[in-house]
Write a protein that holds these residues in place. Structure first.
Motif, PDB file in Angstrom:
ATOM      1  N   GLN A  10     -36.830  22.031  -5.738  1.00 50.97           N
ATOM      2  CA  GLN A  10     -37.968  21.407  -4.654  1.00 50.97           C
ATOM      3  C   GLN A  10     -39.378  22.343  -4.318  1.00 50.97           C
ATOM      4  OE1 GLN A  10     -35.481  20.564  -1.135  1.00 50.97           O
ATOM      5  NE2 GLN A  10     -36.502  19.110  -1.454  1.00 50.97           N
ATOM      6  N   ALA A  40     -42.699  16.181 -11.716  1.00 52.77           N
ATOM      7  CA  ALA A  40     -42.586  17.492 -10.412  1.00 52.77           C
ATOM      8  C   ALA A  40     -41.323  16.454  -9.514  1.00 52.77           C
ATOM      9  CB  ALA A  40     -44.124  17.324  -9.488  1.00 52.77           C
ATOM     10  N   ASP A  48     -41.085  14.394  -7.292  1.00 52.16           N
ATOM     11  CA  ASP A  48     -41.245  14.809  -5.969  1.00 52.16           C
ATOM     12  C   ASP A  48     -42.275  13.722  -5.569  1.00 52.16           C
ATOM     13  OD1 ASP A  48     -41.078  16.528  -3.524  1.00 52.16           O
ATOM     14  OD2 ASP A  48     -42.631  15.838  -3.703  1.00 52.16           O
ATOM     15  N   THR A  63     -45.996  14.989  -3.899  1.00 54.83           N
ATOM     16  CA  THR A  63     -46.838  16.189  -4.227  1.00 54.83           C
ATOM     17  C   THR A  63     -47.384  15.790  -5.304  1.00 54.83           C
ATOM     18  OG1 THR A  63     -44.846  17.763  -4.205  1.00 54.83           O
ATOM     19  CG2 THR A  63     -46.155  17.724  -5.848  1.00 54.83           C
ATOM     20  N   SER A 104     -41.590  22.884  -7.493  1.00 52.71           N
ATOM     21  CA  SER A 104     -41.912  21.532  -8.256  1.00 52.71           C
ATOM     22  C   SER A 104     -43.075  21.324  -7.152  1.00 52.71           C
ATOM     23  CB  SER A 104     -41.596  20.179  -8.135  1.00 52.71           C
ATOM     24  OG  SER A 104     -41.439  19.963  -6.384  1.00 52.71           O
ATOM     25  N   VAL A 105     -43.445  21.748  -6.035  1.00 53.79           N
ATOM     26  CA  VAL A 105     -44.358  22.276  -5.003  1.00 53.79           C
ATOM     27  C   VAL A 105     -45.241  23.217  -5.768  1.00 53.79           C
ATOM     28  CG1 VAL A 105     -45.081  22.954  -2.939  1.00 53.79           C
ATOM     29  CG2 VAL A 105     -43.598  21.479  -2.611  1.00 53.79           C
ATOM     30  N   SER A 141     -36.725  18.086  -8.289  1.00 51.99           N
ATOM     31  CA  SER A 141     -36.806  18.037  -6.791  1.00 51.99           C
ATOM     32  C   SER A 141     -36.406  17.210  -6.471  1.00 51.99           C
ATOM     33  CB  SER A 141     -38.728  18.003  -6.723  1.00 51.99           C
ATOM     34  OG  SER A 141     -38.819  17.594  -5.739  1.00 51.99           O
TER      35      SER A 141
HETATM   36 NA    NA Z   1     -41.093  19.071  -4.494  1.00 49.62          NA
END
Ligand code: NA
Ligand code: NA
Ligand code: NA
Lengths: 109, 384, 384, 109, 384, 109
Positions: free
Chosen positions: B369, B153, B155, B158, B372-373, B335
């Motif tokens: 972004q 991800a 991120d 996350t 990925s969430v 992300s």
């Molecule tokens: Na993200």
């Protein structure tokens, strides 16, 4: 192939499917939002045209921004999360917009 | 008694284990990477400090931490890291608060100007699932495999959020791997981009028509995105809604005080706590084993797969769109922001200095972004 | 019923006890000292307000406070001060967060330029132990005596932290005494300095060679100081590590956002909560007794002993160093910063206006900050 | 002498010993750090020499700073924790550095 | 299994109830009012977002919220809103912290220059009690009636605080009604003012003699106001003391750092949390019933009664003072600041452009802030 | 009338009585504070007199402020809590003071 691995593949297909589905619907939503709430298009276009810089201006801007970029390049190491997010696209996006104008211009020419 | 006292007081040195010493070195390396190499210093510096402190013997600073992670009865006296873990990691508060700040800092304009770029942000999540399958193949159980996959991800919040739910013991190595590879984006992406694109593809120019996006659209976007995501994947709601709350504070234009507080006060203070506490979970026994090595290797694969999938998907779109899409922007659909977009832009410029992909890459990057969430929520929905 | 209601409503006035009235006056005096006399207003103003509020009858604001201090079952409804005590005093979070801010504000440069000054910061802690022995002689039990001694650390957060662990019921008077005498440093130190030094000693000039300290040294110092202190005295780790975390955020140069957040947002908000809650523990029964008077008297002795020990140690160093060390800087080796250094500097200038001891005194003063935290950890290690 | 008092004395000796030990080791560590990571000494020295102010300059600086100090002295009451920590050593340290230069100069002269 | 998965994943859409859909629209309307109509956006925007999020099905974000409100055993996993409710609503921390910020922003100068204006701030609280009687007449039980009456305090944090104690299930509609009508002050007040005053009364000029108020008075005022209020009505102490703490931080002049932190960092961050969490309590079952309609109608009456009582009391004062008091300023004696004062000022200017009532209206308005907090405490004292 | 309603009326009377009592005592306290700590009155008065603007100045200020007010009026929608509290009374109170001076002047004239 073990059942866990098979389960993983199912999850992969389902998961990627869902992610594409979600973002696909989001694409449709964004297009719908844009159609519904587009700023009066003609005005914007006209203004855009009148605001388009002359060839000389484009050259000047490009040179100026290129030097700006070079300096930013050197600093890029310490422009991680913190400053990057704080500054937003910053000089980069200005450059992008400037250059694209130039590209469009040269195509038309 | 005096001798006893001195014996007691040397216990610190004497009771230092081999594992703790190595973990402190790991903490030192993270601090080095943060300060000297500028690898995500906002997170890796506090994580490195937390790692060192948690591995100093007899300080009592981690009292309660293991019990919280294992859902065991808590000790009467909690250490600092136990207190912080309980206050914001176990209940997932800190990563969610960080997302409010990230949302308040993010400009979705480039994405709204070019909505179809959002699909790049979906393709760029393939690394999550590819890495999960790889982790399964290596022998990790399903929940741990998914947690490792989430490195893809790209991120931090996350990763922390998903790991807290699925496999708390892997949170630290997964988070550190995610932040490390995010820092390495400028090194990891170019070879993949070179390998998977032709020179002709890399030279495709995408004229940038700065279409004005109305204020109404900008305000409605976070609301609509939250509704759609949360209805489709309810477990993605906490993550996506806090990201979009921050963005709504920003775009509404009527609560600038709150938007600024989210970006600054809230984000900065929570970042210190979050980093320290993630670092504090880096105990020798949870980090110094083959799993960690596997995690870092699989995480590397996740990043490569993200990039490859994004590129290949963009190549497909390019074919469908009659050659008007430069496949390189597919590599920006993760992300890590805004490094991914910049790396793509610079890579394209090396081929042709007059090619400016930045705004398109930015759009794909912000889509990454969101993607990925969404993917984090999907993983939770399928596995939690 | 109406009569009953009015009776109820006058209960506030009627149930005010003599002790509560006196305590409110004490709170008023603290506010007066803070505003008019500028005695540590950042802390004494909130403490004074907390004292008044906690002694107003029937408000329910202190519900749960006593139970928390005595480790008894909590009431179903907690008052504001119970909530704050639980959130940040009982778990020692607030003083530790303050230390992050203090560390981010402290420049250890003068100390790094002149490392041997660090020993002054050790000598300046003698008041802690001397006062402890005096308190034992007066009849206090050991843990209470050590808590009283900690006034000699001349450091608010350290005093709160140590008192919370060893003797929570003494936290308020000990903290107030510490802050009061810290404010009185310009009055308390000069007579001791005059008494214990000769005119010749006071006129010794210490050439200041501004040796450059490398950035690497500045960055490694907080890490090394944390490691050494925590290994030698593990219970000093929470205090020293948070102080040094703040300093590392500052010196690293890569996380200025976090360093500023630690100095401002975090410190300011926590200071309000900390002061209010410490004040709220100032109940009549815990404050209005001979113990408090003894605490203030012994605390005064602690400050005098700090100064005297620092001076005498500096005199010894001067002899060993062949007359190149002005013994006055020994008086700066306590935590109260930067008043201690300034007082020493000005005192020396009264003898000889051309004598500039400031940078040396600053070095000794920052050493005193480290020394006081170390001493706090040592006291905990020997007694907790 | 009661056993508690004796215990107190033991704690005092042990405690002060530990504090001195800890700070003593820290002294050694600081010296080691300094040896290992000293900025190129010659350069610094040379620069320092060339940057050393002339006698007139020292006088001027001293007068200016003395007046600054006097004003600061008057404000000292309200310069407690908050402002003091915020400002760092501030004018004081500037003065210190200025004066020390002057002292060194006069010694050499 | 695959089919099952997809079924699971559509559960979000499928399980959305009619009530949840309506509540999400209510949330949307609040966001609309906040952004487009500028109705108290600092609160109504987060409340609207919280409402939407809490009514999205299956997200788990409200886990524990109902249990906290009903004092039932908590679930093992708390959702974000459960965490925030527990952290700051149930213990009443958030509204009290907001009051510290409000106090630090409030200048009581105009009131101190003209102390008798304080009585206007008492008269303006009549709506609280009038509305309570009306709610009783409509059939609400006593505690709920009093909670509805508190809308007449025209003060968000007071409403949240009182509702939390007396009737948590009404907190959301009461708070939303209070903020909505506060935004509507410019529309609600003028008709009442026109109806209850004669043209001659409206044209009365009140010369403004800017009497200097000493710094001592400004500093002592918050202390004295706290003492008097808390002794007379002990349960008003938490509210009034936090308001006055903020004001003391402001007026003391020695802790500007803390006063600014209270106004900015603290207020902004807490406002986000408070708004979100209040919104999250807006469930369909608690909001979509006749009670809510009744609450909004009775709340409207409360605002009208506030204005009317203020005006009539000012008319009485005008008679007693020989025609030197413009009755319009009585309409400013409520908490909604500074809109109430401005509306009165502008209304008077419509009659006579040379009439400047602003400073007097400001005095009455700040008196209304104190009065509303007092009234909140009185309601709690009489009913809790 | 039901007993609950009667209870409500009792609470109303008691409650309003208490609120008036509390604020009444506060009025007395404020008057007492003012008496005890009034800034030297004569000085203030004199200064006030000497600082009073001439008629022309009042006109000029009024015009300037009126235009300021009008603009503020237009913005009033977005000046809710946030900005209002941040700014304090702002232009409005300046205007108030200015105009009051003018009123006082014209009365005396
Ligand atoms: Na993200
Ligand atoms: Na200290
Ligand atoms: Na109010």
């Amino acid at each position: 192939m073990g059942s866990t691995l098979w389960q993983g593949l199912v999850i992969t297909v389902t998961g990627m499917g869902l992610v594409f589905l979600a973002l696909g619907i989001l694409v449709l939503a964004m297009i719908a939002l844009d159609r519904l709430f587009r700023p009066k298009a003609e005005e914007a276009l006209e203004t855009g045209a009148s605001e388009e810089p002359s060839a000389e201006e484009v050259v000047a801007i490009t040179v100026a921004l290129a030097s700006l970029l070079t300096r930013e390049e050197a600093r890029v190491g310490d422009r991680q999360l913190g400053s990057a997010l704080r500054d937003g696209p910053g000089a980069w996006s200005i450059v992008g917009r400037g250059q694209h104008l130039s590209v469009r211009k040269s195509r038309r020419a | 008694m005096n001798g006893e006292l001195w014996g007691d007081l040397l216990r610190g040195f004497l009771s230092l284990t081999w594992g703790e010493g190595v973990m402190m070195m790991v903490g030192g390396i993270l601090i080095y990477l943060a300060i000297v190499k500028h690898y995500e210093p906002m997170l890796l510096l506090p994580i490195g400090v937390g790692t060192i402190l948690a591995n100093l013997p007899l300080t009592g600073m981690t009292a309660g931490l293991r019990e919280l992670q294992l859902h065991q009865p808590l000790p009467k006296e909690m250490g600092l890291f136990g207190v912080l873990y309980q206050a914001g990691i176990q209940n997932e508060l800190f990563p969610l608060l960080i997302f409010v700040g990230v949302g308040a800092m993010t400009d979705f304009g480039p994405l709204l100007e070019n909505p179809r770029l959002a699909l790049m942000g979906a393709a760029g999540q393939f690394g999550i699932f590819g890495a999960m399958v790889l982790a399964l193949a290596v022998g990790f159980p399903l929940k741990e495999a998914a947690t490792i996959g989430i490195i893809g991800a790209a991120d931090g919040p996350t990763a922390i959020y998903v790991a807290t739910v699925l496999a708390p013991s892997l949170m630290a190595p997964v988070t550190v791997a995610a932040y490390s590879y995010m820092s390495l984006v400028p090194i990891l992406k170019p070879p993949v981009m070179r390998l998977l694109t032709t020179k002709a593809e890399r030279r495709i120019k995408m004229p940038y028509t700065s279409r004005p996006v109305s204020k109404t659209t900008r305000i409605l976007f976070p609301v609509v995105a939250t509704l759609l995501s949360a209805l489709l994947v309810p477990l993605s709601a906490p993550l996506i809604s806090m990201l979009m709350l921050g963005n709504l504070l920003r775009e509404s234009g009527v609560v600038d005080r709150l938007a600024e507080a989210a970006q600054n006060e809230l984000t900065n203070v929570v970042t210190i706590f979050l980093g320290l506490t993630v670092g504090a979970t880096m105990s020798a026994e949870s980090f110094l084993n083959w799993k960690t090595i596997a995690i870092f290797l699989i995480g590397l694969v996740a990043f490569v797969l993200d990039t490859a999938a994004g590129l290949l998907f963009a190549k497909l779109m390019n074919v469908l769109a009659g050659g008007t899409i430069n496949p390189l922007i597919g590599a920006a659909g993760i992300s890590a922001f805004p490094m991914s977009a910049r790396v793509v832009h610079r890579f394209a410029q090396e081929e042709d200095f007059s090619n400016f992909l930045l705004m398109h890459a930015m759009g794909a990057n912000t889509a990454g972004q969101i993607g990925s969430v969404m993917a984090g929520g999907v993983v939770l929905a399928l596995l939690a």
